[in-house]
Design a protein around this motif. Structure first.
Motif, PDB file in Angstrom:
ATOM      1  N   UNK A 473     -54.489   7.449 -44.544  1.00 53.94           N
ATOM      2  CA  UNK A 473     -55.447   6.270 -43.883  1.00 53.94           C
ATOM      3  C   UNK A 473     -54.623   6.807 -42.386  1.00 53.94           C
ATOM      4  N   UNK A 474     -52.492   6.225 -43.210  1.00 49.08           N
ATOM      5  CA  UNK A 474     -52.275   5.928 -41.979  1.00 49.08           C
ATOM      6  C   UNK A 474     -51.970   7.064 -40.944  1.00 49.08           C
ATOM      7  N   UNK A 475     -51.257   8.005 -41.566  1.00 46.45           N
ATOM      8  CA  UNK A 475     -51.007   9.420 -40.983  1.00 46.45           C
ATOM      9  C   UNK A 475     -51.988   9.869 -40.311  1.00 46.45           C
ATOM     10  N   UNK A 476     -53.297   9.687 -40.570  1.00 48.26           N
ATOM     11  CA  UNK A 476     -54.681   9.818 -39.654  1.00 48.26           C
ATOM     12  C   UNK A 476     -54.506   9.406 -38.437  1.00 48.26           C
ATOM     13  N   UNK A 477     -54.307   7.514 -39.011  1.00 48.11           N
ATOM     14  CA  UNK A 477     -54.029   6.591 -37.464  1.00 48.11           C
ATOM     15  C   UNK A 477     -53.202   7.325 -36.699  1.00 48.11           C
ATOM     16  N   UNK A 478     -52.098   8.120 -36.616  1.00 46.98           N
ATOM     17  CA  UNK A 478     -50.606   8.409 -36.328  1.00 46.98           C
ATOM     18  C   UNK A 478     -51.363   9.083 -35.387  1.00 46.98           C
ATOM     19  N   UNK A 481     -53.485   8.034 -32.429  1.00 48.25           N
ATOM     20  CA  UNK A 481     -52.132   7.731 -31.581  1.00 48.25           C
ATOM     21  C   UNK A 481     -52.036   8.456 -30.985  1.00 48.25           C
ATOM     22  N   UNK A 482     -51.539   9.235 -31.328  1.00 46.67           N
ATOM     23  CA  UNK A 482     -50.894  10.556 -31.032  1.00 46.67           C
ATOM     24  C   UNK A 482     -51.766  11.868 -30.016  1.00 46.67           C
ATOM     25  N   UNK A 483     -52.609  11.937 -30.214  1.00 48.27           N
ATOM     26  CA  UNK A 483     -53.907  12.821 -29.642  1.00 48.27           C
ATOM     27  C   UNK A 483     -54.342  12.354 -28.153  1.00 48.27           C
ATOM     28  N   UNK A 484     -54.649  10.612 -28.559  1.00 51.02           N
ATOM     29  CA  UNK A 484     -54.666   9.379 -26.866  1.00 51.02           C
ATOM     30  C   UNK A 484     -53.918   9.523 -26.155  1.00 51.02           C
ATOM     31  N   UNK A 485     -52.366   9.847 -26.654  1.00 56.94           N
ATOM     32  CA  UNK A 485     -51.609   9.497 -26.063  1.00 56.94           C
ATOM     33  C   UNK A 485     -51.571  11.310 -25.077  1.00 56.94           C
ATOM     34  N   UNK A 486     -51.301  12.175 -26.202  1.00 55.79           N
ATOM     35  CA  UNK A 486     -51.093  13.530 -25.134  1.00 55.79           C
ATOM     36  C   UNK A 486     -52.479  13.158 -24.343  1.00 55.79           C
ATOM     37  N   UNK A 487     -53.410  12.970 -24.494  1.00 51.83           N
ATOM     38  CA  UNK A 487     -54.546  13.163 -23.737  1.00 51.83           C
ATOM     39  C   UNK A 487     -54.482  11.544 -22.398  1.00 51.83           C
ATOM     40  N   UNK A 488     -54.354  10.745 -22.648  1.00 48.31           N
ATOM     41  CA  UNK A 488     -53.259   9.862 -21.666  1.00 48.31           C
ATOM     42  C   UNK A 488     -52.641  11.166 -20.607  1.00 48.31           C
ATOM     43  N   UNK A 489     -51.961  11.721 -21.075  1.00 52.55           N
ATOM     44  CA  UNK A 489     -50.828  12.287 -20.119  1.00 52.55           C
ATOM     45  C   UNK A 489     -51.244  13.322 -19.407  1.00 52.55           C
TER      46      UNK A 489
END
Length: 490
Positions: A473-478, A481-489
């Motif tokens: 679950x922690x890996x999926x959450x990370x 977050x990484x996916x959201x960060x790439x999307x925002x960039x």
């Protein structure tokens, strides 16, 4: 002129090994013998008769009122000494039709009468060889061994033990009556029998514990009377005929003329009938486990503690068999530590009636390849109820995960535990648990070492699964977050 070098003189053990090898080569040609499981017992009873005759010759010289246990013409010297004596069918007819029935029928007056010893050994012993000529060859080879010298007997004992190891290898699943010698030696050293104490192994197999006690105490023996007392105080019980024969032979070769080993099931009588006069100072044993005793045997135990599992029955027997102040070292399967139900009730009895002072956690593979069942050593004494239990983990040498047939455990690997034993301080391998904590936990003894980082092998599967799910679950959450960060960039 070139002079040839004189042949190097063989050591007594090398000579003896060569003789035994020649005898076994002759036995391999006989159609009645199938592998070492047949050959070694056949050789064992011939060696027994030869060794016994040597003891009888010594008694004849030293005892004023000597009476032979085996009469003529059944003594070894009567039918086997002459290499040109009876052979072929005549030899087989004598051995099968007269000698073995005579030996089985011997009857003494009790009190370790040698006639009773011989009768017990040969009660279920048969001749498996079908060629009388090959049989004569084997007899002639055995006859080359001198059992009148204590040095020769000692040498033969070591050669015999090497044959027992070979038989263990050949026995496979039938080899439950063998315990690795380093474990036996460690247990004997820690229990430390004293001269005058009665030592019992109620599942003695080939006599490994009894022989080790004998060798442990031999340097302390100063008189002939002390030696006689030591020999009579080594007691064993063995259920199966083959290990019984091998155990008797093992003790005879170690100089015990009249071994006190009974042929029978130690669990066959109600334990409430074991009176104070039958109790012993020390029990050292590795009882069979994973077995299933019949209902009539289970009925010999208290109603709330009846079970088919032999390990639990033997543990109850040992508790009852010890004198007040007595000591025990016993091998148990790992399931004994965590079992509940009947097992928990028996462990409660152990903690209440005895001081369970030490549990040694053995590493994996100690009994490989004969069994993969993890094992532990329990040490307790009958000096009052348990207050604290010490646990100690024996670990394989660095770079080794487990033991094997080709890389077995060595006695030297117990050195750290032996150094720790008298001081009893907590360290990365040792920890102490109050009995109150064990009682509150349902007498579960399968406890993790608190002084070591968490070891997956000592954690419950459900806990491991829950931790794995949480990690995922922690890996999926990370990743999210990484996916959201790439999307925002973008």
């Amino acid at each position: 002129m070139v002079r040839s070098k004189p042949a190097a003189k063989m050591s007594p053990q090398a000579t003896l090994t060569a003789v035994i090898k020649s005898a076994r080569e002759a036995m391999r040609k006989d159609a009645g013998l199938n592998g070492d499981l047949d050959r070694i017992p056949q050789l064992a009873w011939l060696l027994f008769l030869k060794a016994f005759d040597g003891l009888e010759e010594s008694r004849e010289v030293t005892e004023d009122r000597f009476r032979p246990a085996i009469e003529s013409p059944f003594r070894w010297r009567d039918w086997a000494d002459d290499p040109n004596g009876p052979t072929g069918e005549a030899l087989l007819k004598f051995v099968n039709g007269k000698l073995l029935p005579y030996l089985r029928g011997l009857s003494g007056t009790g009190a370790h009468d040698p006639r009773d010893v011989v009768a017990a050994v040969f009660k279920e012993t048969t001749n498996r060889m079908v060629s009388g000529y090959l049989f004569r060859d084997v007899v002639n080879k055995v006859n080359e061994i001198n059992f009148t010298s204590s040095d020769d007997i000692h040498t033969m004992a070591h050669v015999y033990e090497s044959m027992l190891r070979e038989m263990r290898d050949a026995a496979g699943d039938s080899g439950e009556f063998y315990t690795p010698r380093p474990i036996i030696r460690f247990m004997v050293h820690q229990v430390d029998p004293k001269l005058g104490e009665i030592v019992l192994d109620p599942a003695c197999g080939t006599g490994g514990f009894l022989v080790e006690v004998l060798e442990h105490l031999a340097p302390r023996v100063k008189t002939a009377q002390q030696q006689r007392t030591l020999h009579s105080n080594l007691r064993g019980i063995e259920k199966k005929p083959l290990p019984f024969l091998l155990g008797m032979m093992n003790l005879v070769l170690h100089g015990v003329g009249h071994p006190s080993i009974a042929r029978g099931n130690a669990l066959a009588s109600p334990i409430t009938q074991i009176g104070k006069g039958q109790r012993v100072d020390i029990v050292l044993t590795n009882p069979p486990f994973g077995g299933a005793e019949e209902v009539s045997i289970q009925a010999n135990f208290p109603a709330g503690k009846q079970t088919a599992e032999t390990a639990w029955l033997f543990l109850q027997l040992v508790i009852r068999q010890l004198k007040d102040g007595g000591r025990c070292g016993i091998v148990v399967p790992h399931s004994v530590l965590f079992a509940d139900g009947v097992g928990a009730r028996i462990k409660e009895q152990l903690a209440t009636e005895c001081n369970l002072h030490t549990v040694i956690r053995l590493p994996e593979g100690v009994f490989e390849p004969y069994t993969a069942i993890p094992s532990n050593l329990l040490f307790f004494d009958k000096t009052g109820p348990t207050k604290d239990v010490w646990f100690y983990e024996i670990r394989p040498p660095q770079g080794r995960k487990k033991y094997s047939k080709t890389k077995p455990m060595r006695f030297e690997e117990f050195a750290d535990c032996q150094a720790w034993w008298p001081k009893r301080v907590e360290n990365e391998r040792a920890w102490r648990v109050p009995i109150a904590d064990i009682e509150a936990n349902g007498y579960n003894l399968d406890l993790r070492n608190p002084n070591q980082p968490e070891d997956l092998t000592h954690r419950a599967p459900i806990d491991l699964l829950a931790e794995l799910v949480q990690t995922e679950r922690e890996i999926i959450a990370l990743l999210e977050q990484l996916e959201e960060g790439i999307g925002d960039a973008q």
